[in-house]
Design a protein around this motif. Structure first.
Motif, PDB file in Angstrom:
ATOM      1  N   ASP A 179      -2.944 108.296   8.779  1.00 19.75           N
ATOM      2  CA  ASP A 179      -3.610 109.558   8.444  1.00 19.75           C
ATOM      3  C   ASP A 179      -2.824 110.749   8.982  1.00 19.75           C
ATOM      4  O   ASP A 179      -2.536 111.717   8.261  1.00 19.75           O
ATOM      5  CB  ASP A 179      -5.028 109.536   9.028  1.00 19.75           C
ATOM      6  N   SER A 182       0.859 111.096   7.547  1.00 19.39           N
ATOM      7  CA  SER A 182       0.827 111.622   6.181  1.00 19.39           C
ATOM      8  C   SER A 182       0.681 113.138   6.173  1.00 19.39           C
ATOM      9  O   SER A 182       1.361 113.847   5.415  1.00 19.39           O
ATOM     10  CB  SER A 182      -0.323 110.975   5.411  1.00 19.39           C
ATOM     11  N   LYS A 183      -0.169 113.650   7.041  1.00 17.79           N
ATOM     12  CA  LYS A 183      -0.383 115.100   7.107  1.00 17.79           C
ATOM     13  C   LYS A 183       0.864 115.802   7.625  1.00 17.79           C
ATOM     14  O   LYS A 183       1.222 116.887   7.148  1.00 17.79           O
ATOM     15  CB  LYS A 183      -1.586 115.396   7.999  1.00 17.79           C
ATOM     16  N   ALA A 186       3.533 115.726   4.877  1.00 19.98           N
ATOM     17  CA  ALA A 186       3.182 116.649   3.793  1.00 19.98           C
ATOM     18  C   ALA A 186       3.589 118.078   4.125  1.00 19.98           C
ATOM     19  O   ALA A 186       3.948 118.859   3.231  1.00 19.98           O
ATOM     20  CB  ALA A 186       1.688 116.570   3.510  1.00 19.98           C
ATOM     21  N   PRO A 191       8.118 112.641   1.152  1.00 17.45           N
ATOM     22  CA  PRO A 191       7.360 111.469   0.696  1.00 17.45           C
ATOM     23  C   PRO A 191       7.436 110.336   1.722  1.00 17.45           C
ATOM     24  O   PRO A 191       8.495 110.075   2.298  1.00 17.45           O
ATOM     25  CB  PRO A 191       8.052 111.082  -0.614  1.00 17.45           C
ATOM     26  N   SER A 202      -3.038 103.941   0.571  1.00 16.38           N
ATOM     27  CA  SER A 202      -3.000 104.966  -0.472  1.00 16.38           C
ATOM     28  C   SER A 202      -4.048 106.050  -0.247  1.00 16.38           C
ATOM     29  O   SER A 202      -3.885 107.182  -0.733  1.00 16.38           O
ATOM     30  CB  SER A 202      -3.174 104.337  -1.857  1.00 16.38           C
ATOM     31  N   ASP A 203      -5.122 105.750   0.497  1.00 15.86           N
ATOM     32  CA  ASP A 203      -6.111 106.781   0.821  1.00 15.86           C
ATOM     33  C   ASP A 203      -5.491 107.898   1.642  1.00 15.86           C
ATOM     34  O   ASP A 203      -6.041 109.006   1.708  1.00 15.86           O
ATOM     35  CB  ASP A 203      -7.287 106.176   1.590  1.00 15.86           C
ATOM     36  N   TYR A 204      -4.364 107.607   2.285  1.00 19.26           N
ATOM     37  CA  TYR A 204      -3.668 108.602   3.099  1.00 19.26           C
ATOM     38  C   TYR A 204      -2.417 109.126   2.384  1.00 19.26           C
ATOM     39  O   TYR A 204      -1.541 109.731   3.020  1.00 19.26           O
ATOM     40  CB  TYR A 204      -3.277 107.988   4.445  1.00 19.26           C
ATOM     41  N   ASP A 205      -2.321 108.855   1.084  1.00 15.33           N
ATOM     42  CA  ASP A 205      -1.161 109.267   0.280  1.00 15.33           C
ATOM     43  C   ASP A 205       0.133 108.628   0.774  1.00 15.33           C
ATOM     44  O   ASP A 205       1.223 109.217   0.671  1.00 15.33           O
ATOM     45  CB  ASP A 205      -1.012 110.795   0.262  1.00 15.33           C
ATOM     46  N   TYR A 207       2.204 105.135   0.052  1.00 11.73           N
ATOM     47  CA  TYR A 207       2.186 104.081  -0.958  1.00 11.73           C
ATOM     48  C   TYR A 207       3.197 102.989  -0.627  1.00 11.73           C
ATOM     49  O   TYR A 207       4.151 103.200   0.131  1.00 11.73           O
ATOM     50  CB  TYR A 207       2.461 104.680  -2.341  1.00 11.73           C
TER      51      TYR A 207
END
Length: 307
Positions: A179, A182-183, A186, A191, A202-205, A207
């Motif tokens: 989590d 990913s932030k 971003a 990526p 994938s819930d945290y973008d 993959y």
């Protein structure tokens, strides 16, 4: 044919002179993993080799020969692991600061699309908390985001040789790190993918990724290729097929988490048999081995469809 150099040992850090000699000779011999008396012969001509993927934690010794490799008409790219651990975990590596500098210099020379940053492995123990991992990743993102197009992360895998040093991570720890990572990524438009992980993030973008990704290879060599999933890797691995020219138990860098070395002293003994002139990384053929051709033809699609 895609060449992996190598998942099994760090060729750029330890065997770059040998590698150049093999390119000049036009072939390499690779001992069988289970039967060293069976050797695979792999032709290394530019006509057969579509791309060389270097796997390394320290490509600095190879930087001065990259022009020579390019002059021989080979395409190549790097999976470059840079982690924040000290010499208690990664015994034989230069400092993280020095490897970040090497990453930046490498990327500046060959272009950021050809250098993937690996933050691998992630683990938690008394000295490396979830917060510590998050803080380190944030700082490294700041220094590396403009030198690469993606980051591949992976969580610690336990093997017989590292179970005494590490523990499996909990799902809560993994999700907390995913989590926050990913932030952070971003913020830098970087990526983030996982390597051979079964857990769905994938819930945290984040993959599932492929280290040897077909699209990446095609972008590097500027040709489409026909590629199949690598059946020799773990089920969760999404890499396309490649020929690995390395040998297990020849990396002397001494990373505690390493799957490619059963024990550092064993690697030191085997590496002591290395001769840069030999057709294989450690020792010389005895002469009574069974040699099998393992060369795969070029997978480039040279004729584009009209439709």
């Amino acid at each position: 044919m895609i060449i992996s150099a190598s998942r099994r040992t760090d060729i750029p850090a330890l065997y770059s002179e040998w590698f150049m000699n093999r390119l000049r000779a036009g072939y390499v011999l690779v001992p069988g993993i289970r039967n060293p008396d069976r050797l695979g012969r792999v032709v290394l001509s530019p006509e057969s080799v579509d791309c060389i993927v270097f796997w390394t934690k320290n490509p600095e010794p190879m930087l001065n020969i990259l022009k020579s490799i390019e002059a021989m008409r080979y395409f190549f790219c790097f999976q470059f692991t840079v982690t924040p651990y000290d010499c208690t975990i990664e015994k034989g590596l230069p400092s993280t600061k020095r490897r970040i500098d090497t990453f930046q210099r490498l990327s500046a020379y060959i272009g950021k699309k050809r250098v993937i940053w690996r933050y691998d492995p992630i683990f938690i123990d008394a000295h490396h908390s979830v917060k510590w991992q998050i803080d380190q990743f944030s700082e490294m993102c700041r220094m590396l985001y403009s030198y690469t197009d993606r980051c591949i992360m992976s969580f610690i895998d336990l093997y017989d040789n590292n179970r005494s040093c590490f523990r499996a991570m909990t799902r809560k720890e993994i999700c907390c790190i995913a989590d926050t990572f990913s932030k952070i990524a971003a913020q830098y438009n970087l990526p983030l993918f996982t390597c051979a992980e079964e857990i769905d993030l994938s819930d945290y973008d984040i993959y599932h990724g492929a280290c040897i990704d077909q699209t990446w290879i095609e972008d590097v060599i500027e040709y489409p290729v026909t590629a199949q999933k690598d059946k020799n890797q773990r089920a969760a691995c999404r890499c396309v097929s490649s020929i690995d020219i390395g040998m297990y138990n020849t990396c002397t860098q001494g990373c505690l988490y390493c799957y490619g070395t059963s024990a550092r002293q064993a690697a030191i003994r085997l590496a002591a048999t290395h001769d840069p002139q030999s057709p294989m990384i450690a020792g010389w053929p005895k002469g009574n081995e069974i040699i099998t051709n393992r060369t795969v033809p070029s997978q480039k699609i040279r004729q584009l469809s009209l439709f």
